[in-house]
Structures are given as structure tokens and as C-alpha cells.
Scaffold this motif. Structure first.
Motif, mmCIF file in Angstrom:
data_model
loop_
_atom_site.group_PDB
_atom_site.id
_atom_site.type_symbol
_atom_site.label_atom_id
_atom_site.label_comp_id
_atom_site.label_asym_id
_atom_site.label_seq_id
_atom_site.Cartn_x
_atom_site.Cartn_y
_atom_site.Cartn_z
ATOM 1 N N PRO A 193 1.700 -5.548 7.935
ATOM 2 C CA PRO A 193 1.491 -5.204 9.154
ATOM 3 C C PRO A 193 -0.234 -5.277 9.584
ATOM 4 O O PRO A 193 -0.726 -5.098 8.960
ATOM 5 C CB PRO A 193 2.147 -3.348 8.711
ATOM 6 C CG PRO A 193 3.001 -3.466 7.399
ATOM 7 C CD PRO A 193 2.242 -4.141 6.848
ATOM 8 N N SER A 194 0.218 -5.142 10.916
ATOM 9 C CA SER A 194 -1.261 -4.982 11.333
ATOM 10 C C SER A 194 -2.172 -3.965 10.958
ATOM 11 O O SER A 194 -3.410 -4.790 12.146
ATOM 12 C CB SER A 194 -0.962 -5.533 13.256
ATOM 13 O OG SER A 194 -0.184 -4.146 13.078
ATOM 14 N N TYR A 195 -1.300 -3.055 10.868
ATOM 15 C CA TYR A 195 -2.863 -1.876 10.336
ATOM 16 C C TYR A 195 -3.148 -2.452 9.569
ATOM 17 O O TYR A 195 -4.500 -1.883 9.218
ATOM 18 C CB TYR A 195 -1.968 -0.685 9.635
ATOM 19 C CG TYR A 195 -1.146 -0.185 10.915
ATOM 20 C CD1 TYR A 195 -1.261 -0.394 12.621
ATOM 21 C CD2 TYR A 195 0.162 0.453 10.490
ATOM 22 C CE1 TYR A 195 -0.030 0.074 13.833
ATOM 23 C CE2 TYR A 195 1.446 0.720 11.799
ATOM 24 C CZ TYR A 195 1.183 1.334 13.064
ATOM 25 O OH TYR A 195 1.972 1.585 13.907
ATOM 26 N N PHE A 196 -2.878 -3.109 8.493
ATOM 27 C CA PHE A 196 -4.232 -3.873 6.794
ATOM 28 C C PHE A 196 -4.285 -4.686 7.184
ATOM 29 O O PHE A 196 -4.188 -5.873 7.851
ATOM 30 C CB PHE A 196 -3.285 -3.840 6.026
ATOM 31 C CG PHE A 196 -2.190 -1.782 6.232
ATOM 32 C CD1 PHE A 196 -2.836 -1.103 5.564
ATOM 33 C CD2 PHE A 196 -1.198 -2.506 6.914
ATOM 34 C CE1 PHE A 196 -1.936 0.418 5.320
ATOM 35 C CE2 PHE A 196 -0.131 -1.293 6.344
ATOM 36 C CZ PHE A 196 -0.716 0.221 5.819
ATOM 37 N N ASN A 197 -6.153 -4.882 7.378
ATOM 38 C CA ASN A 197 -6.562 -6.037 7.361
ATOM 39 C C ASN A 197 -6.842 -6.158 5.307
ATOM 40 O O ASN A 197 -8.061 -6.023 5.204
ATOM 41 C CB ASN A 197 -8.387 -5.752 7.971
ATOM 42 C CG ASN A 197 -9.021 -7.058 8.216
ATOM 43 O OD1 ASN A 197 -8.409 -8.153 8.000
ATOM 44 N ND2 ASN A 197 -10.266 -6.589 8.168
#
Length: 681
Positions: A193-197
Motif C-alpha cells: 500500500p502507498s502508506y508504506f515507504n
């Protein structure tokens, strides 16, 4: 084998080695074919003891409920199928799956399926039983699930599939594409998910392919109970997060086995793999959680840890034992030596590699035992109490892998040593090894660089010392007409060579004497004398008298003798045609050999090796062979030196040829011929 069978096997090998990516995607658990079971050899590597036919992994996120709250968990799945080709491949039927745990939760394994397939007119299936699965603790925060597949035979195909659920977002699973056996096909799918980098790093020398990145929306249900009012009947809230997830697929085909060779660091440094390091995460309208560390962050966490920096402050008991230990010291150097020897001689290492203490320093001193952190942090605390500027150095051991300077994290390290700074000089020391003096670290620690941790900052420190492995052998022998060599031999062992020989002797000179005699049966060794056995700062010397038989060849009036009697290089440790990773000796190597040989009466040299010299580029080392004669004595001497501890892959061919030259030179023969005595007039 008739032609039809030959054709069948050829087709099978073509399918295994040349399947398209689409074909490999169709492999399902339990659908093992008769062709896979009939396979006798992997044509791309006929020496392979086993081959991974298929290895598929996937990591993605879900939400799971814990009581009334939900949070993200990372799911990891693996499906692997392996063909056993030789008895040596049985090792690949044992699996060890690591699981992390802490006070914040634990990783769990589930949906484990494991089967062994054999062919006996029909396909026979043996399933792994639950009572064959074991859970072991490997470190305070790591367990592992271990099992061995049932009914393994040459020709078996084994297959396992499992899932791991992890509450630790920072433990996004790495994926290994290359092993010590060949891999036909390996793929790894990730959905993040885009929440996690995450910072994504590929390692190794075999190329990993990647499909074009895709994106798709996802829905994650979040529930939580609001306890802000303190009401027993507090309300449960729920909502849905709808981020886009980035989808990637990494794959590799027909991956050769990793060829391990002499003088290398941990093979994990060089295997083709992909790793994920969490840098930050942030939910919709939430707070940014930053996981990106700097070395300053690492230093701060270590100093503030109760089990690292905290233990150094609980040193009250040291004031009671220190005055007597350093009563005779007249300088900081002498204080350091006395304290180091007190810890080294009194505290036994329990052989646990640890970055943190598991008990207090007081308990370590009292129990006379401790892990690497406890032993060396005790040493540091005692040095500080004596007024010495001492600090810990954290590092990763050779078999634990190289520290990535650009990826600061505590988890890279597994070991602690001590550093005392006196004047402008640093003294590295490790009291866990009873044979290493100050300035010589155990071989396991020689892994490039460590991080010096002080109360206010941290910095890199080179773990390579100016010490090496040095051996010097001097023999003064006379050769009789019967072919016996008689005389005296003196061997001196310096630095790391001295450490190794002292360990071999292990305070048992009688045992070492017997070993020396049994290893050299034809030498008839006597009058053995040991010098500097207890003084680790001086070279260890071993002298003995000898009468060597059966070492020369006598044919008529000629005597054939190889003058390199000891420390001869018998085999080239470098056999690969090409090496893609560095050669790492750990330290420079030096051997000096001298033989002064008195010839028998009425014999002269008919043929002898030529004096010569070979050097490696860029001061990488040299080998000098010299032979000289004076009257009835001949002097043979060689000097072997590697100029540095590590050689790059681009230097491999030179190093390999260097060893070939040494072997050739040390196999050359001295030929003596009997002559008529000169008449006296």
C-alpha cells in the motif's frame, strides 16, 4: 537406455530449463509429474546434488483484529519444489524458517503443507507429520521452525508451502533467488500500500528481472474502541482505508548454483536477493512514523538502552576489585594490559554472539561467564573506572554479513568489542578469546569496519589491524650418504599464526608434542623446546632436533630431494575460472623459510631450481625463491607474502596464477651426484 527413453529425458530437461514464465506460473502444489520424478540429472549443472525446480513467494498486507482493534499485518507466502539428485542433496530436505518476536508481538506460521514424492511404478506421497515439526530459540528475539522431510531418497521430489503473519511492518520479507544448488525458476510478488515507504535493494551478481509496476486500489477495514471517556461501554468505531497498492513481480530463470570457494566472507553477502527496509509509513490524515535511521540514531538508542549503555553506569562493584588489579601499573598502557588480562583470564565466553547484555556486569563478574556484550562491556566499564578513555565498538561478524554503511540499523550488528584510546592511538581488544592479545581481534571479527559508540557520537573504525599471520622456519640439517637428514629446526609463529598454534597447543605441550611426532612419523623428533608460550605479545617458538628418513629418493649415484620440507603449498585454493566476489584472507599472510643443508661427502649439485621472483600488481604480494651454494653447504630460502587482506574480483586471475607459480616452484627438485674424491698429492 533406448532411444525413446533418451528422447523423454531430453524433452524433460528442455521443459525444466526452458519453460516460459507463463508455464512456470501454472505449477500447483501437489501436482508433481512423473517426468520430474524420473529426472536423473540437471543438464545445465550435472554436478548438482539437488535443484530447485520452482520457488514462488509473495508478500502483501492485510488487517487483523486483536480484541476490538485492528492493525496492518504483513503476510508472506512461499511455495518451493526441490528435486533430490544425489545423497549430498539430502541436506536440502531440512528446512529452518525464522520467526521474530518481541514485547510488541510475534510472527506466526500457518497453512504449512509439506510432502515428499517418490516413484515406484506409481507416485507415492509421504506427508510431513506435526510431531516432526520443532520450534527452537536461536537468539532472544528469534525462534525458528525446523523440520526434515520424510522418506527422502535419491530421486525424491519435495514440496513445501506455508504462510507467515507478521505484525512488524519493518520485517517485510527479503527474497533469495540464488542458492548453493541451481534454481530453474524463482519469482517474488509484492503488493505494498502507498502508506508504506520501503527502500528496495538488490544484491548479488546474477540479474533479477522485474515486470512493469502496476497499481490497484485496495480496501482495509479498521476498527478501534474509543476509551477516551473511560466509559465501560465505550463505542467501537470502524472505517475503511482505500490506498492504492503498488504491485511488483521480480523473477529469475536458470540461476546457477553459488560456488563457494576458499577465503570468502559470508556467502549471504554475494547471493542474488532483494531486500526491503522500512523508511516510513503514514495513514490517511495520520502521523508520519519515520523509520529511517541515521548512525546518530543508532548511537543514541544504544547509549540509552538499559542493556547496553545503561549497564556501563552500574559499575559500583568495580571500585572494590580494581585497586588490587592495577596496583603495580605505572602508565595507562600498563593499566589497560592488566585489566584486559583480568577479564580475559577470569571471564569465560559462553559462545553467544550478542549485541546486548542479558544480565548485569556484576553478575557477569560473579558468575565468571558471559556473552560477547557482557564480557567486553565489563572490560570497558573497568577501563573507564581506571581512568582510561574506553568505548564499545559494535560490529557484524564475518559469518553474519557486511554492514551496509548507507543503511544504518542496529539489527545489522551482532557483536561488541572494546576500544581504548591512549594518546592518539586506538587499541582494539576482545576479551572473549583467551589467546588474543591487545591489538589482535579474533578472526570472526575481521569484517571490514565497526562502529565506535561514544556518549556523544559515533564513527567508523577499521577492524583490520596492522598485524597478520606470520611464520618463520629455519632448519640447519646435514644429509648423509644413506639419505637421512639430521639437525635442528626452529619455528616461530607471530600474531595470528601464534594465536592459532597456541590454541592448538591449548596449554598441553605434551599433547602437542605427541601430535607433532605422529603428524611427522618419518622425522624422529626429539628435544622439543617451547618459548614464549604464555607471553602472547611475543612470537611463539618451537625448536627440536630431528632425523628425517624416507624423504629423499636415491637412484644409483644420485640423490633427489625436494628442499621445501615444511609449509609447502600443495594445492591452489582458487579453482574457479572466474570469481565474482572478493578474496578475503582476513589479514596479510607471510611465510619465511630457510634451509641450510650440508651435503654428504663427495656429493655435488648436478641440478637445482633457479632463483626467481614473482610479484602481484599494486604491491599485492610477492614470492621470492633463492638458492645459493658455499663449499659443501647449500642455502634454500623462500619468502611468501600477500601484501593485503583482500583482493578484488579483477585481481583474481593474478592471485590464482600467483599460487600456481608457488606450487610449481615448491615442487622443483634438487639433484645431487656423487663424484670421485680428489686424490691427495
Amino acid at each position: 537406455m533406448n532411444n525413446l527413453i533418451k528422447i523423454t529425458f531430453s524433452l524433460l530437461l528442455i521443459l525444466l530449463a526452458g519453460n516460459s514464465k507463463a508455464d512456470n506460473e501454472k505449477i500447483k502444489f501437489g501436482k508433481v509429474s512423473a517426468e520430474e520424478l524420473e529426472m536423473k540429472v540437471y543438464e545445465k549443472d550435472t554436478s548438482a546434488a539437488a535443484v530447485i525446480l520452482y520457488d514462488s513467494g509473495a508478500s502483501y498486507f492485510e488487517t487483523e483484529a486483536k480484541n476490538d482493534d485492528t492493525d496492518f499485518v504483513c503476510k508472506f507466502e512461499r511455495h518451493v519444489r526441490i528435486k533430490i539428485l544425489k545423497p549430498e542433496g539430502f541436506d536440502f530436505a531440512t528446512f529452518k524458517i525464522p520467526l521474530y518476536h518481541s514485547t510488541n508481538g510475534e510472527e506466526k506460521i500457518g497453512a504449512l503443507k509439506a510432502r515428499t514424492y517418490n516413484l515406484d511404478e506409481k507416485i507415492l506421497i509421504d506427508k510431513l507429520e506435526k510431531n516432526s515439526i520443532f520450534k527452537e530459540e536461536t537468539t532472544p528475539n528469534w525462534n525458528r521452525i525446523k523440520f526434515t522431510m520424510p522418506n527422502i531418497k535419491v530421486g525424491s521430489v519435495i514440496e513445501i508451502k506455508y504462510q507467515i503473519s507478521s505484525p512488524f511492518k519493518q520485517n517485510f520479507r527479503a527474497w533469495q533467488f540464488q542458492y548453493s544448488i541451481p534454481v530453474v525458476y524463482s519469482k517474488y510478488n509484492t503488493r505494498i500500500p502507498s502508506y508504506f515507504n520501503y527502500q528496495i535493494t538488490t544484491k548479488g551478481y546474477y540479474p533479477i528481472k522485474k515486470l512493469d509496476e502496476k497499481s490497484r486500489p485496495e480496501n482495509f477495514l479498521i476498527r478501534y474502541r474509543d476509551n477516551s471517556t473511560g466509559n465501560v461501554d465505550s463505542k467501537v468505531h470502524q472505517y475503511t482505508l482505500t490506498p492504492n497498492s503498488n504491485i511488483n513481480e521480480y523473477y529469475a530463470e536458470n540461476i546457477p548454483s553459488f560456488k563457494k570457494e576458499s577465503y570468502m566472507l559470508a556467502e549471504e553477502n554475494y547471493l542474488s536477493c532483494i531486500e526491503f527496509e522500512l523508511q516510513s509509513y503514514k495513514y490517511d490524515y495520520g502521523v508520519l512514523h519515520n523509520f529511517t535511521s541515521t548512525w546518530e540514531d543508532v548511537q543514541d538508542k544504544l547509549i540509552k538502552s538499559d542493556d547496553f549503555g545503561g549497564v556501563l553506569k552500574k559499575d559500583g562493584f568495580i571500585k572494590d576489585i580494581l585497586p588490587e588489579l592495577i596496583a603495580d601499573a605505572k602508565s595507562e598502557e600498563e593499566k589497560t594490559v592488566l585489566i584486559f588480562q583480568a577479564v580475559q583470564n577470569n571471564i569465560k565466553w559462553n559462545e553467544k554472539y550478542r549485541l546486548f547484555c542479558e544480565k548485569s556486569l556484576r553478575a557477569t563478574w560473579k558468575e565468571k561467564s558471559g556473552n560477547t556484550a557482557e564480557v567486553n562491556l565489563l572490560l570497558i566499564a573497568m577501563l573507564r573506572s581506571a581512568g582510561i578513555n574506553a568505548n564499545p565498538v559494535v560490529l557484524s561478524t564475518r559469518q553474519n554479513g557486511i554492514i551496509h554503511p548507507s543503511h544504518p540499523t542496529i539489527t545489522q550488528m551482532n557483536y561488541v568489542i572494546a576500544c581504548a584510546k591512549i594518546g592518539d592511538k586506538n587499541y582494539l581488544m576482545d576479551a572473549t578469546d583467551p589467546y588474543c592479545p591487545i591489538g589482535i581481534l579474533p578472526f570472526r571479527c575481521l569484517n571490514d569496519k565497526g562502529r565506535l559508540i561514544t556518549e556523544t557520537n559515533s564513527e567508523w573504525i577499521n577492524l583490520e589491524t596492522n598485524k597478520g599471520s606470520k611464520c618463520a622456519i629455519m632448519s640447519t640439517l646435514s644429509l648423509t650418504e644413506e639419505g637421512t637428514l639430521k639437525g635442528k629446526v626452529t619455528e616461530a609463529f607471530y600474531d595470528y599464526e601464534g594465536v592459532d598454534i597456541r590454541k592448538t597447543i591449548s596449554n598441553n605441550t605434551d599433547g602437542y608434542t605427541e601430535k607433532l611426532k605422529s603428524d611427522y612419523e618419518d622425522w624422529n623428533i626429539s628435544e622439543i623446546e617451547y618459548k614464549n608460550l604464555e607471553d602472547k605479545n611475543k612470537p611463539l617458538q618451537i625448536s627440536y632436533s630431528t632425523e628425517i628418513e624416507n624423504l629423499v629418493n636415491m637412484e644409483g649415484e644420485r640423490i633427489y630431494l625436494n628442499p621445501i620440507l615444511k609449509n609447502k603449498t600443495h594445492e591452489n585454493p582458487f579453482k574457479l575460472e572466474q570469481r565474482e566476489y572478493p578474496v578475503n584472507f582476513g589479514y596479510p599472510i607471510s611465510v619465511n623459510y630457510l634451509l641450510i643443508l650440508e651435503l654428504p661427502t663427495n656429493y655435488t649439485i648436478e641440478e637445482q631450481p633457479k632463483s626467481s621472483k614473482i610479484t602481484l600488481p599494486d604491491n599485492g604480494g610477492e614470492y621470492i625463491y633463492q638458492i645459493n651454494q658455499s663449499a659443501n653447504k647449500v642455502m634454500i630460502k623462500y619468502s611468501f607474502n600477500t601484501g593485503k587482506s583482500q583482493y578484488l574480483p579483477s585481481e583474481y586471475d593474478y592471485l590464482k596464477e600467483f599460487y600456481n607459480y608457488v606450487i610449481t616452484k615448491e615442487n622443483q627438485i634438487l639433484v645431487l651426484k656423487k663424484v670421485e674424491p680428489t686424490a691427495i698429492k
